[in-house]
Design a protein around this motif. Sequence first.
Motif, PDB file in Angstrom:
ATOM      1  N   VAL A  64       6.868  -1.086   5.990  1.00 40.35           N
ATOM      2  CA  VAL A  64       5.974  -1.290   5.118  1.00 40.35           C
ATOM      3  C   VAL A  64       4.860  -0.550   5.183  1.00 40.35           C
ATOM      4  N   ARG A  65       3.919  -0.498   4.323  1.00 40.80           N
ATOM      5  CA  ARG A  65       2.538  -0.018   4.469  1.00 40.80           C
ATOM      6  C   ARG A  65       1.616  -0.910   3.781  1.00 40.80           C
ATOM      7  N   VAL A  66       0.511  -1.315   4.891  1.00 40.22           N
ATOM      8  CA  VAL A  66      -0.334  -2.211   4.380  1.00 40.22           C
ATOM      9  C   VAL A  66      -1.747  -1.684   5.040  1.00 40.22           C
ATOM     10  N   GLY A  67      -2.534  -2.528   4.617  1.00 38.03           N
ATOM     11  CA  GLY A  67      -4.104  -2.188   5.395  1.00 38.03           C
ATOM     12  C   GLY A  67      -4.999  -1.364   4.309  1.00 38.03           C
ATOM     13  N   CYS A  68      -4.540  -1.272   3.242  1.00 35.72           N
ATOM     14  CA  CYS A  68      -5.285  -0.307   2.289  1.00 35.72           C
ATOM     15  C   CYS A  68      -6.434  -1.095   1.692  1.00 35.72           C
ATOM     16  N   ALA A  69      -7.439  -0.259   1.264  1.00 35.07           N
ATOM     17  CA  ALA A  69      -8.502  -0.824   0.641  1.00 35.07           C
ATOM     18  C   ALA A  69      -8.770  -0.898  -0.828  1.00 35.07           C
ATOM     19  N   VAL A  70      -9.138  -2.111  -1.518  1.00 34.93           N
ATOM     20  CA  VAL A  70      -8.928  -2.197  -2.996  1.00 34.93           C
ATOM     21  C   VAL A  70     -10.157  -2.569  -3.653  1.00 34.93           C
ATOM     22  N   LEU A  71     -10.076  -2.476  -4.778  1.00 36.72           N
ATOM     23  CA  LEU A  71     -11.403  -2.726  -5.686  1.00 36.72           C
ATOM     24  C   LEU A  71     -11.180  -3.744  -6.666  1.00 36.72           C
ATOM     25  N   CYS A  85       0.742  -1.328   0.040  1.00 29.61           N
ATOM     26  CA  CYS A  85       0.091   0.014   0.015  1.00 29.61           C
ATOM     27  C   CYS A  85       0.706   1.063   0.049  1.00 29.61           C
ATOM     28  N   SER A  86       2.052   0.965  -0.463  1.00 26.88           N
ATOM     29  CA  SER A  86       3.152   2.187  -0.447  1.00 26.88           C
ATOM     30  C   SER A  86       2.882   3.226  -1.580  1.00 26.88           C
ATOM     31  N   GLY A  87       2.028   3.184  -2.479  1.00 24.73           N
ATOM     32  CA  GLY A  87       1.709   3.734  -3.656  1.00 24.73           C
ATOM     33  C   GLY A  87       1.733   5.271  -3.290  1.00 24.73           C
ATOM     34  N   GLY A  88       2.100   6.177  -4.304  1.00 19.47           N
ATOM     35  CA  GLY A  88       1.938   7.512  -3.886  1.00 19.47           C
ATOM     36  C   GLY A  88       2.676   8.089  -2.831  1.00 19.47           C
ATOM     37  N   GLY A  89       3.843   7.351  -2.331  1.00 21.35           N
ATOM     38  CA  GLY A  89       4.764   7.926  -1.504  1.00 21.35           C
ATOM     39  C   GLY A  89       4.162   7.918  -0.079  1.00 21.35           C
ATOM     40  N   LYS A  90       3.075   7.017   0.163  1.00 18.66           N
ATOM     41  CA  LYS A  90       2.600   7.085   1.612  1.00 18.66           C
ATOM     42  C   LYS A  90       3.476   6.653   2.597  1.00 18.66           C
ATOM     43  N   ALA A  91       3.625   6.950   3.617  1.00 18.11           N
ATOM     44  CA  ALA A  91       4.460   6.626   4.616  1.00 18.11           C
ATOM     45  C   ALA A  91       4.096   5.179   5.275  1.00 18.11           C
TER      46      ALA A  91
END
Length: 240
Positions: free
Chosen positions: A233-240, A206-212
């Motif tokens: 890492v970045r996790v926990g984003c919602a996906v379609l 979920c790190s797209g867009g430079g998210k921390a």
Amino acid sequence: MKRTLLGLATATIAGLAVTAPVTLMAGPASAGGDFGPNTCLEGYVWREARTGDVVCVTPATRTQTLADNAAKASRWTSGPFGPHTCVTGYVWREAFTGDDVCVTPATRAQAKADNGKAADRRVSAKLWITRYTVPPVDNGDGTSTSTSVDDIPRLKINGDHYNFGQVRLYIRYNTGRLYWSGTVSASAHSGYVGGSFGKKTGVFDCSGGGKAANAYAQAQDVVSGRWSPRLPVRVGCAVL
């Protein structure tokens, strides 16, 4: 080839990627068998040619080292190199700077070789992250099936410098809450040191867009109890 796109309802990653739970272990400070960054891989022990010598060697080499230390006075004589000149047939071991214990030439060569391999014999528990995507599923009839999330990168946890055998893997939020866990067997692979592995987690990156980063990945070598560094890492984003 026909490509069929299957829709997928919005969901949080936690509902998609969690594997079967494993027993959680204590933190790094209390993990049994962890002697710090110089912990040896299974089958090796500290040489202890002197206090603080933590080069990892075979038990037979350590036994020889201790025997040579005990016999050092009997192998010294006064000569061109001072009172610690070696008697005929022996040379200084030079396992470390200033090491004037007299040993056979073969033993000195072994000490030099062991020094050169020191880093490869430690449980360094190295860890790194790569990404992967899921390819279409071949239906066996000239068609393939994919989902709307197949092209979203997922996290693969990789490591080397582990003991052969089980490694426990974790992804935790920065708060310490467990997000994902799994196990993998570290084994020999060309180009990697000690036991190595690569584990596809199914967890979306979920790190797209430079998210921390909001979480970290970490591994534990079960044989020694030693932990790897934490990788953000970045996790926990919602996906379609």
